[in-house]
Structures are given as C-alpha cells and as structure tokens.
Design a protein around this motif. Structure first.
Motif, PDB file in Angstrom:
ATOM      1  N   ASN A   1       0.812  -1.215   0.000  1.00 27.62           N
ATOM      2  CA  ASN A   1       0.000   0.000   0.000  1.00 27.62           C
ATOM      3  C   ASN A   1       0.850   1.273   0.000  1.00 27.62           C
ATOM      4  O   ASN A   1       0.862   2.050   0.963  1.00 27.62           O
ATOM      5  CB  ASN A   1      -0.965  -0.015   1.187  1.00 27.62           C
ATOM      6  CG  ASN A   1      -1.997  -1.120   1.060  1.00 27.62           C
ATOM      7  OD1 ASN A   1      -2.481  -1.396  -0.034  1.00 27.62           O
ATOM      8  ND2 ASN A   1      -2.330  -1.764   2.158  1.00 27.62           N
ATOM      9  N   PRO A   2       1.588   1.499  -1.115  1.00 32.26           N
ATOM     10  CA  PRO A   2       2.488   2.649  -1.220  1.00 32.26           C
ATOM     11  C   PRO A   2       1.749   3.966  -1.339  1.00 32.26           C
ATOM     12  O   PRO A   2       0.601   4.018  -1.793  1.00 32.26           O
ATOM     13  CB  PRO A   2       3.279   2.345  -2.494  1.00 32.26           C
ATOM     14  CG  PRO A   2       2.297   1.562  -3.334  1.00 32.26           C
ATOM     15  CD  PRO A   2       1.559   0.698  -2.345  1.00 32.26           C
ATOM     16  N   ASN A   3       2.444   5.038  -0.947  1.00 31.78           N
ATOM     17  CA  ASN A   3       1.887   6.381  -1.086  1.00 31.78           C
ATOM     18  C   ASN A   3       2.927   7.272  -1.752  1.00 31.78           C
ATOM     19  O   ASN A   3       3.184   7.137  -2.931  1.00 31.78           O
ATOM     20  CB  ASN A   3       1.462   6.909   0.289  1.00 31.78           C
ATOM     21  CG  ASN A   3       0.421   7.993   0.196  1.00 31.78           C
ATOM     22  OD1 ASN A   3       0.397   8.771  -0.741  1.00 31.78           O
ATOM     23  ND2 ASN A   3      -0.440   8.070   1.186  1.00 31.78           N
TER      24      ASN A   3
ATOM     25  N   ALA B   1       6.923   5.447   1.033  1.00 28.02           N
ATOM     26  CA  ALA B   1       6.087   5.417   2.230  1.00 28.02           C
ATOM     27  C   ALA B   1       4.968   4.407   2.022  1.00 28.02           C
ATOM     28  O   ALA B   1       4.244   4.474   1.031  1.00 28.02           O
ATOM     29  CB  ALA B   1       5.515   6.802   2.502  1.00 28.02           C
ATOM     30  N   GLY B   2       4.831   3.469   2.954  1.00 30.18           N
ATOM     31  CA  GLY B   2       3.814   2.435   2.839  1.00 30.18           C
ATOM     32  C   GLY B   2       2.830   2.470   3.991  1.00 30.18           C
ATOM     33  O   GLY B   2       3.218   2.628   5.156  1.00 30.18           O
ATOM     34  N   ASP B   3       1.538   2.286   3.672  1.00 29.63           N
ATOM     35  CA  ASP B   3       0.485   2.383   4.692  1.00 29.63           C
ATOM     36  C   ASP B   3       0.303   1.111   5.506  1.00 29.63           C
ATOM     37  O   ASP B   3      -0.346   1.139   6.550  1.00 29.63           O
ATOM     38  CB  ASP B   3      -0.860   2.713   4.032  1.00 29.63           C
ATOM     39  CG  ASP B   3      -0.906   4.124   3.490  1.00 29.63           C
ATOM     40  OD1 ASP B   3      -0.026   4.931   3.856  1.00 29.63           O
ATOM     41  OD2 ASP B   3      -1.810   4.415   2.686  1.00 29.63           O
ATOM     42  N   GLY B   4       0.822  -0.015   5.003  1.00 30.49           N
ATOM     43  CA  GLY B   4       0.627  -1.275   5.708  1.00 30.49           C
ATOM     44  C   GLY B   4      -0.827  -1.725   5.688  1.00 30.49           C
ATOM     45  O   GLY B   4      -1.642  -1.256   4.894  1.00 30.49           O
ATOM     46  N   ASN B   5      -1.166  -2.638   6.593  1.00 35.44           N
ATOM     47  CA  ASN B   5      -2.556  -3.086   6.748  1.00 35.44           C
ATOM     48  C   ASN B   5      -2.724  -3.625   8.169  1.00 35.44           C
ATOM     49  O   ASN B   5      -1.952  -3.273   9.062  1.00 35.44           O
ATOM     50  CB  ASN B   5      -2.939  -4.128   5.681  1.00 35.44           C
ATOM     51  CG  ASN B   5      -2.039  -5.354   5.707  1.00 35.44           C
ATOM     52  OD1 ASN B   5      -1.349  -5.621   6.690  1.00 35.44           O
ATOM     53  ND2 ASN B   5      -2.036  -6.111   4.617  1.00 35.44           N
ATOM     54  N   GLU B   6      -3.694  -4.477   8.386  1.00 36.58           N
ATOM     55  CA  GLU B   6      -3.963  -4.940   9.749  1.00 36.58           C
ATOM     56  C   GLU B   6      -2.788  -5.726  10.332  1.00 36.58           C
ATOM     57  O   GLU B   6      -2.475  -5.611  11.525  1.00 36.58           O
ATOM     58  CB  GLU B   6      -5.220  -5.824   9.769  1.00 36.58           C
ATOM     59  CG  GLU B   6      -5.615  -6.284  11.160  1.00 36.58           C
ATOM     60  CD  GLU B   6      -6.878  -7.103  11.160  1.00 36.58           C
ATOM     61  OE1 GLU B   6      -7.320  -7.490  12.264  1.00 36.58           O
ATOM     62  OE2 GLU B   6      -7.423  -7.366  10.079  1.00 36.58           O
ATOM     63  N   THR B   7      -2.109  -6.504   9.493  1.00 34.81           N
ATOM     64  CA  THR B   7      -1.042  -7.368   9.997  1.00 34.81           C
ATOM     65  C   THR B   7       0.356  -6.801   9.790  1.00 34.81           C
ATOM     66  O   THR B   7       1.289  -7.176  10.506  1.00 34.81           O
ATOM     67  CB  THR B   7      -1.111  -8.753   9.332  1.00 34.81           C
ATOM     68  OG1 THR B   7      -1.023  -8.606   7.904  1.00 34.81           O
ATOM     69  CG2 THR B   7      -2.426  -9.439   9.673  1.00 34.81           C
ATOM     70  N   THR B   8       0.531  -5.920   8.810  1.00 32.65           N
ATOM     71  CA  THR B   8       1.833  -5.322   8.523  1.00 32.65           C
ATOM     72  C   THR B   8       1.818  -3.857   8.919  1.00 32.65           C
ATOM     73  O   THR B   8       0.964  -3.093   8.459  1.00 32.65           O
ATOM     74  CB  THR B   8       2.188  -5.453   7.035  1.00 32.65           C
ATOM     75  OG1 THR B   8       2.226  -6.837   6.688  1.00 32.65           O
ATOM     76  CG2 THR B   8       3.545  -4.824   6.739  1.00 32.65           C
TER      77      THR B   8
ATOM     78  N   PRO C   1       2.622   0.104   9.116  1.00 30.39           N
ATOM     79  CA  PRO C   1       3.074   1.126   8.169  1.00 30.39           C
ATOM     80  C   PRO C   1       4.573   1.341   8.302  1.00 30.39           C
ATOM     81  O   PRO C   1       5.125   1.262   9.400  1.00 30.39           O
ATOM     82  CB  PRO C   1       2.286   2.366   8.600  1.00 30.39           C
ATOM     83  CG  PRO C   1       1.081   1.830   9.307  1.00 30.39           C
ATOM     84  CD  PRO C   1       1.551   0.598  10.001  1.00 30.39           C
ATOM     85  N   CYS C   2       5.245   1.620   7.174  1.00 28.16           N
ATOM     86  CA  CYS C   2       6.698   1.691   7.224  1.00 28.16           C
ATOM     87  C   CYS C   2       7.259   2.483   6.050  1.00 28.16           C
ATOM     88  O   CYS C   2       6.531   2.905   5.154  1.00 28.16           O
ATOM     89  CB  CYS C   2       7.296   0.285   7.240  1.00 28.16           C
ATOM     90  SG  CYS C   2       6.947  -0.669   5.755  1.00 28.16           S
ATOM     91  N   ILE C   3       8.588   2.656   6.058  1.00 30.29           N
ATOM     92  CA  ILE C   3       9.336   3.236   4.948  1.00 30.29           C
ATOM     93  C   ILE C   3      10.175   2.123   4.317  1.00 30.29           C
ATOM     94  O   ILE C   3      10.929   1.425   5.011  1.00 30.29           O
ATOM     95  CB  ILE C   3      10.268   4.372   5.420  1.00 30.29           C
ATOM     96  CG1 ILE C   3       9.486   5.450   6.179  1.00 30.29           C
ATOM     97  CG2 ILE C   3      11.024   4.963   4.231  1.00 30.29           C
ATOM     98  CD1 ILE C   3       8.500   6.228   5.342  1.00 30.29           C
ATOM     99  N   TYR C   4      10.028   1.968   2.994  1.00 34.00           N
ATOM    100  CA  TYR C   4      10.777   0.961   2.250  1.00 34.00           C
ATOM    101  C   TYR C   4      11.910   1.621   1.462  1.00 34.00           C
ATOM    102  O   TYR C   4      11.811   2.789   1.067  1.00 34.00           O
ATOM    103  CB  TYR C   4       9.882   0.249   1.232  1.00 34.00           C
ATOM    104  CG  TYR C   4       8.713  -0.509   1.797  1.00 34.00           C
ATOM    105  CD1 TYR C   4       8.828  -1.853   2.142  1.00 34.00           C
ATOM    106  CD2 TYR C   4       7.472   0.106   1.953  1.00 34.00           C
ATOM    107  CE1 TYR C   4       7.742  -2.568   2.638  1.00 34.00           C
ATOM    108  CE2 TYR C   4       6.387  -0.597   2.451  1.00 34.00           C
ATOM    109  CZ  TYR C   4       6.522  -1.931   2.785  1.00 34.00           C
ATOM    110  OH  TYR C   4       5.447  -2.633   3.279  1.00 34.00           O
ATOM    111  N   ALA C   5      12.966   0.843   1.196  1.00 35.45           N
ATOM    112  CA  ALA C   5      14.011   1.233   0.260  1.00 35.45           C
ATOM    113  C   ALA C   5      14.109   0.140  -0.800  1.00 35.45           C
ATOM    114  O   ALA C   5      14.225  -1.047  -0.469  1.00 35.45           O
ATOM    115  CB  ALA C   5      15.354   1.401   0.965  1.00 35.45           C
ATOM    116  N   VAL C   6      14.048   0.543  -2.086  1.00 34.85           N
ATOM    117  CA  VAL C   6      14.034  -0.414  -3.192  1.00 34.85           C
ATOM    118  C   VAL C   6      15.195  -0.111  -4.136  1.00 34.85           C
ATOM    119  O   VAL C   6      15.381   1.042  -4.543  1.00 34.85           O
ATOM    120  CB  VAL C   6      12.706  -0.359  -3.973  1.00 34.85           C
ATOM    121  CG1 VAL C   6      12.685  -1.432  -5.066  1.00 34.85           C
ATOM    122  CG2 VAL C   6      11.513  -0.521  -3.047  1.00 34.85           C
ATOM    123  N   ASP C   7      15.956  -1.136  -4.487  1.00 28.57           N
ATOM    124  CA  ASP C   7      16.995  -1.004  -5.505  1.00 28.57           C
ATOM    125  C   ASP C   7      16.324  -1.061  -6.872  1.00 28.57           C
ATOM    126  O   ASP C   7      15.679  -2.067  -7.198  1.00 28.57           O
ATOM    127  CB  ASP C   7      18.008  -2.141  -5.360  1.00 28.57           C
ATOM    128  CG  ASP C   7      19.204  -1.984  -6.278  1.00 28.57           C
ATOM    129  OD1 ASP C   7      18.998  -1.780  -7.493  1.00 28.57           O
ATOM    130  OD2 ASP C   7      20.340  -2.093  -5.800  1.00 28.57           O
TER     131      ASP C   7
END
Length: 391
Positions: free
Chosen positions: A130-132, A144-151, A153-159
């Motif tokens: 769930n990216p923003n 920036a990711g919103d997550g969900n009920e089980t994950t 919300p967080c910040i990701y880094a992608v190559d």
C-alpha cells in the motif's frame, strides 16, 4: 458577507483566471491565442485551456506551442497513476502508486523511453504494501507504505536495478505509525536526512490498526540511526506532501483539510454538493532548515483554493508545484501563483468538480511534466530541464 455556497465553483474559478491574466498565451494543446470578445466566450475558452498563466514566468517554463500528450491509458480503467511521481533521472523512469481499491494499491514503473508500464515486483519477497509518496536518493527508491492490519506502516528502500527491497523504518520505539504519507531527503555538509509525514491512512484506507503516535513530520538520521518527530500538530495538523529545495535550506509541508476541525471554509462541486462543512487549512507551509537538518521558522506559504495541496515538487529555480483540485499550481519561491495546469481541460468538469479521482499528483522529469491522472498519463514538454534530480 455574501453567501457563496450556491454559486458555481467552476465559473468563479474560471472567472478569476480570466481577470488575473486576460491575454492568455497558452489557450489549447493545439496552439495559442490572445482572448478577444465577450466575457462569456472568455470563460468558456478558459475551461478548455490546458495552461492558464497569471505571470509571464509561467509561460517561459513551457516549450513554445507546448501540447498535452496522452502517453498511456490503463486497461479497464485500472487506477495506476494516483500517488507518488518519483523521477529516476538515471533510468529515465517515473515510479507511481495506484489509487486504493478494496484496501490495496501497488507501485507501477513508467519507462519514458517506450512509454510502457510495468508493475513493481520485489525480488526478495518483501513487497511494498500500500504505497503512497516517495523519493529517490543515492540510487535507492524510498517509498512510504500504509501497511494493513497485519503489517505495520513503514518506509521501504528499493533497488531500482535488482528490485531488492528492505524496510528501513517501521515504528517509533515499537509504537505504530498511522501511515507514512510522503517523504523527501535533505543533504547539507556531507550529511543527509530523511523527512516523512505521517497521518492515519492505514486505518482509513487499508483496514489497518489505529496509530499509536500523533500525526507528525519525522526526521531520520541514517548515520546516527536516530528518528525524531520535528514538526507536530500545532504547526501542521495533518501533514501530507513534503519536499526540500535544491540546496536543502527550505522544507515545505502541506496540510490536509480535516472535516472534524471547524473553521476552514466550504468546498463545493459545480452541482452545489458540499464536501466539507468545516476544515483545517488546506495550506502549504515553509520552514527553514539549519545545517544540522532541523526545521524552524514556520511560514504560511500558500493555500489551495479547493481540495488538498497533495502532490508537491520543487524545481531547481525554487518554484513550488502542487497538485490541487483545480490542477497543478505553480508558485514562485515567494509564494506568488504563476499559473495553473488546468484540471478541467485534462479531466473534464465531471471529474474535476466532483469527489471522484481528481488530478493530484505528477512528476517533474527533467524537461517534461508527467501528469498522473488516475487511469491515464499525460506529458507536457517544458522549455528546458528545470530539475536535475529529485527534489
């Protein structure tokens, strides 16, 4: 005070544009003209104009006879182009996030060489959930990711070459974020800091849990591995878009109208439908950044006439570009509105003057404006390369 609630919002907006700059140079994607004739004719032609100029500087940004070019339409109206707008200058790509449908959304990658779209697939089974918003820094795409009920919300880094994905921030001392909205990197004196905004998006859109921290703007120092809240709700109530200028001396943050906070005015559609009875300010704030990467000296920089100042980018000249309900608004470094890329001409009154999928995000891709219009992507050629990297 006159009651404006029954007025036609679209007509008032077009009339304002006409009064501010009567001799409009960019009339349609097919050519240019100077307006003559009646005010009624002028208003009708404003509605069809892709570019509405309030200042000659706005005209100079775009190539002569600049055209609105449709480069991609998604199949079956899939909402691929709604958030983010990250330009990867060394890959000639724009990364974007789809709108949320059934509690989920995803990242797509636009190849500007072929005008083709591919969906991001992680190579190490850490999916961007769930990216923003996002940004590009030192060869990594931060999302920036919103997550969900089980994950959470967080910040990701992608190559962007291997598509290896990692989670770099997912809590504040174990306390769950509401949903990181947007992010930007600032760099001064050989140091870099990640700033991101956080508000309760996970619970609202993605069936996530309630936030355990108040809405805030955060600063992460990757060298010291230190995460700090640096702007709280007393300065920006519901922080949304965030960017720095080229030399990282200014930080810009947009506020989001909140219908639970009374006193911000009324937003209407052309049919008279009232969307928000009262709200906080749909504002853009600027802050000074010191040599240690801390913001201070808040200043009200601008206010969106309608909707939310959502997508936010700065060009190398310090001009501030925001995606608003009326279109993409360009302001000078002092806050003067220079012109608008008109949403009415791109999406039509049925979308622009409603609560349905308004144009709210875009990318500044060198000498190209890339417009993210939900299920369509457009480009407009600029007169020169106005950005040299991610801002």
């Amino acid at each position: 005070m006159p009651d404006m609630r029954n007025d036609d919002a679209g007509t008032r907006r077009r009339g304002y544009a006409a009064r501010r700059y009567f001799q409009q140079k960019h009339e349609t994607p097919q050519g240019s003209a100077r307006f003559t004739g009646s005010l009624t004719n002028l208003l009708a032609r404003c509605e069809k104009a892709t570019l509405i100029s309030y200042d000659p500087e706005f005209e100079s940004i775009f190539a002569p006879n600049a055209s609105l070019d449709l480069i991609y339409t998604s199949k079956n109206g899939t909402p691929i182009a709604d958030e983010m707008g990250i330009w990867l200058w060394d890959h000639n790509q724009v990364w974007m996030a789809s709108a949320t449908e059934n509690g989920t959304n995803f990242v797509s990658i636009l190849d500007l060489t072929r005008n083709s779209i591919t969906r991001l697939k992680s190579s190490n089974r850490i999916e961007v959930l769930n990216p923003n918003g996002g940004g590009y820094h030192n060869g990594k795409v931060y999302i920036a990711g919103d997550g969900n009920e089980t994950t959470a919300p967080c910040i990701y880094a992608v190559d962007p070459v291997s598509y290896q994905t990692q989670i770099v921030i997912n809590s504040y001392f174990g306390l769950r974020f509401g949903g990181p909205n947007d992010l930007t990197w600032a760099s001064r004196g050989g140091k870099s800091w990640l700033f991101f905004t956080d508000d309760p998006l996970s619970e609202i859109y993605n069936n996530g849990r309630s936030s355990q921290v108040p809405d805030a703007t955060w600063r992460w120092d990757p060298i010291g591995n230190t995460l700090l809240p640096v702007i709280d709700r007393t300065d920006v109530l519901v922080p949304n878009g965030i960017r720095v200028n080229k030399n990282s001396t200014k930080l810009y943050v947009t506020d989001t109208p909140n219908p639970l906070v009374y006193g911000g005015g009324v937003v209407q559609t052309s049919s008279g439908q009232e969307l928000f009875d009262g709200s906080s300010s749909s504002a853009i704030y600027s802050f000074d950044l010191d040599v240690d990467g801390f913001p201070s000296n808040r200043r009200l920089f601008g206010i969106a006439e309608r909707g939310i100042a959502d997508g936010l980018h700065l060009d190398d000249a310090g001009r501030v570009w925001t995606g608003e309900q009326d279109g993409i608004v360009v302001r000078s470094p002092t806050g003067k509105i220079l012109g608008v890329v008109n949403a009415l001409a791109i999406q039509g009154v049925q979308t622009t003057d409603s609560d349905r999928s308004p144009l709210q995000n875009f990318a500044l891709a060198g000498d190209m404006l890339v417009i993210l219009a939900f299920d369509k992507i457009y480009t407009i050629k600029l007169s020169s390369q106005i950005v040299s990297g991610m801002t």
